[in-house]
Design a protein around this motif. Structure first.
Motif, PDB file in Angstrom:
ATOM      1  N   ARG A   1       0.859  -1.185   0.000  1.00  0.00           N
ATOM      2  CA  ARG A   1       0.000   0.000   0.000  1.00  0.00           C
ATOM      3  C   ARG A   1       0.895   1.236   0.000  1.00  0.00           C
ATOM      4  NH1 ARG A   1      -4.588  -1.422   4.650  1.00  0.00           N
ATOM      5  NH2 ARG A   1      -5.506  -3.184   3.568  1.00  0.00           N
TER       6      ARG A   1
ATOM      7  N   MET B   1      -5.740 -12.418   3.034  1.00  0.00           N
ATOM      8  CA  MET B   1      -6.671 -11.407   3.521  1.00  0.00           C
ATOM      9  C   MET B   1      -7.231 -10.599   2.347  1.00  0.00           C
ATOM     10  SD  MET B   1      -6.368 -12.144   6.679  1.00  0.00           S
ATOM     11  CE  MET B   1      -7.115 -10.875   7.657  1.00  0.00           C
TER      12      MET B   1
ATOM     13  N   ALA C   1      -9.150  -7.735   1.624  1.00  0.00           N
ATOM     14  CA  ALA C   1      -9.669  -6.558   2.338  1.00  0.00           C
ATOM     15  C   ALA C   1     -10.416  -5.642   1.358  1.00  0.00           C
ATOM     16  CB  ALA C   1      -8.515  -5.846   3.031  1.00  0.00           C
TER      17      ALA C   1
ATOM     18  N   GLY D   1      -5.740  -9.264  12.198  1.00  0.00           N
ATOM     19  CA  GLY D   1      -4.613  -8.335  12.306  1.00  0.00           C
ATOM     20  C   GLY D   1      -3.824  -8.341  11.016  1.00  0.00           C
ATOM     21  N   ASP D   2      -2.532  -8.064  11.120  1.00  0.00           N
ATOM     22  CA  ASP D   2      -1.674  -8.022   9.930  1.00  0.00           C
ATOM     23  C   ASP D   2      -1.041  -9.394   9.703  1.00  0.00           C
ATOM     24  OD1 ASP D   2       0.718  -7.705   8.267  1.00  0.00           O
ATOM     25  OD2 ASP D   2       0.250  -5.564   8.375  1.00  0.00           O
ATOM     26  N   ALA D   3      -1.519 -10.088   8.692  1.00  0.00           N
ATOM     27  CA  ALA D   3      -1.087 -11.473   8.474  1.00  0.00           C
ATOM     28  C   ALA D   3       0.420 -11.560   8.198  1.00  0.00           C
ATOM     29  CB  ALA D   3      -1.877 -12.084   7.315  1.00  0.00           C
ATOM     30  N   GLY D   4       0.954 -10.584   7.457  1.00  0.00           N
ATOM     31  CA  GLY D   4       2.395 -10.596   7.148  1.00  0.00           C
ATOM     32  C   GLY D   4       3.232 -10.435   8.408  1.00  0.00           C
TER      33      GLY D   4
ATOM     34  N   TYR E   1      -8.562   0.159   6.573  1.00  0.00           N
ATOM     35  CA  TYR E   1      -8.790  -0.886   5.568  1.00  0.00           C
ATOM     36  C   TYR E   1      -8.293  -2.250   6.043  1.00  0.00           C
ATOM     37  CZ  TYR E   1      -9.651   3.322   2.964  1.00  0.00           C
ATOM     38  OH  TYR E   1     -10.137   4.547   2.582  1.00  0.00           O
ATOM     39  N   TYR E   2      -8.349  -2.471   7.347  1.00  0.00           N
ATOM     40  CA  TYR E   2      -8.084  -3.802   7.894  1.00  0.00           C
ATOM     41  C   TYR E   2      -9.422  -4.496   8.132  1.00  0.00           C
ATOM     42  CZ  TYR E   2      -3.074  -3.727   8.274  1.00  0.00           C
ATOM     43  OH  TYR E   2      -1.750  -3.748   7.954  1.00  0.00           O
ATOM     44  N   ILE E   3      -9.392  -5.830   8.029  1.00  0.00           N
ATOM     45  CA  ILE E   3     -10.640  -6.581   8.190  1.00  0.00           C
ATOM     46  C   ILE E   3     -10.974  -6.712   9.681  1.00  0.00           C
ATOM     47  CG2 ILE E   3     -11.789  -8.790   7.741  1.00  0.00           C
ATOM     48  CD1 ILE E   3      -9.877  -9.175   5.349  1.00  0.00           C
TER      49      ILE E   3
END
Ligand code: URA
Length: 214
Positions: free
Chosen positions: A104, A136, A138, A203-206, A196-198
C-alpha cells in the motif's frame, strides 16, 4: 462463491487459532495454521478442476483412475501469502508458481491508498488454470492490480481467487471488477476499519507470520 466455514469442520479450529491473540504469539503456529487452511481450500478448489481418465498399473492389476489434466499455476502476493501458498503447493505439488510484490502506498490514517507493485514473476499463463492466493481479501485492490499485472503473461482459461478471510467490501469490488473469477473463501467477516483492515479479522497477516516491518 464457496465459503468453507459455512459448514462445521476442523477448518474452524484453524481459523479460531489464527484469530486468537494468545495463539498468535507463536509465529510458527500462525504460519502452519495458514498453511493447513491453504491445504483444505486447495482440496476444495481441486473439485472444480479437470481430470482425465487413466489406467494405472498396480502391483496386482490395473485400476481405472483419474488424474489432473493440467497442474494449476499458483500465484501469491508477497509476503503474507507465502504460508497460505505453501498449503496449496503441498496439494498441487507439480504446480508452477507466480509471485507479485505489492504494498500500500504511504497514506495517512483514514485516507485512501494506491497499490504499488515492485516485483512480478510468472510462467506463461496462456490457457492455464490460475489460482490467485491471498490470505486477507480486504479492499480487493491489491488482488485486482496483481491479477491485471499477471495477465501480461498470457490469458488463463479460468482463474480462482482464494482468501482465508474476506471483507464484504472487497468481495463487492472483485465481483464488479473480476466477474470472470471464481471465489473461494475461508470466512467472510463484518467489515473494514478506517485503515482498511478486516474486522474482526486477525490483524496483519504478514507481521504475524514474519514479524513487524519498519
Ligand atoms: N491485510 C492484512 O494482513 N490484514 C487485514 O486485515 C487486511 C489486509
Amino acid at each position: 462463491m464457496f465459503i468453507l466455514t459455512e459448514k462445521p469442520s476442523v477448518a474452524h479450529h484453524f481459523l479460531t487459532e489464527l484469530r486468537d491473540v494468545a495463539v498468535q504469539r507463536d509465529p510458527m503456529r500462525f504460519r502452519r495454521n495458514l498453511e493447513r487452511l491453504g491445504e483444505i481450500l486447495a482440496y476444495e478448489v481441486s473439485k472444480a478442476l479437470i481430470y482425465s481418465q487413466v489406467l494405472v498399473e498396480t502391483p496386482l492389476g490395473t485400476s481405472k483412475s483419474l488424474q489432473l489434466q493440467q497442474s494449476p499455476v499458483l500465484a501469491t502476493i508477497l509476503r503474507a501469502g507465502l504460508p497460505f501458498h505453501q498449503g496449496f503447493l503441498n496439494v498441487f505439488d507439480r504446480a508452477e508458481c507466480a509471485f507479485v510484490g505489492a504494498y500500500r502506498s504511504a497514506h495517512h490514517e483514514g485516507e485512501t491508498f494506491e497499490i504499488e507493485l515492485n516485483y512480478l514473476s510468472s510462467p506463461d499463463l496462456t490457457g492455464k488454470t490460475l489460482i490467485l492466493i491471498d490470505p486477507m481479501l480486504a479492499t480487493g485492490k491489491s488482488l485486482e492490480k496483481s491479477y491485471r499485472a499477471l495477465l501480461r503473461f498470457g490469458i488463463p482459461d479460468r482463474t480462482h481467487v482464494v482468501a482465508a478471510i474476506a471483507a464484504p467490501e472487497g468481495l463487492a469490488y472483485l465481483r464488479e471488477r473480476m466477474p470472470e473469477c471464481r471465489l473461494w473463501l475461508g470466512a467472510v467477516d463484518a467489515q473494514l476499519d478506517h485503515n482498511y483492515y478486516i474486522v474482526p479479522g486477525l490483524g496483519d497477516a504478514g507481521d504475524l507470520a514474519f514479524g513487524p516491518k519498519l
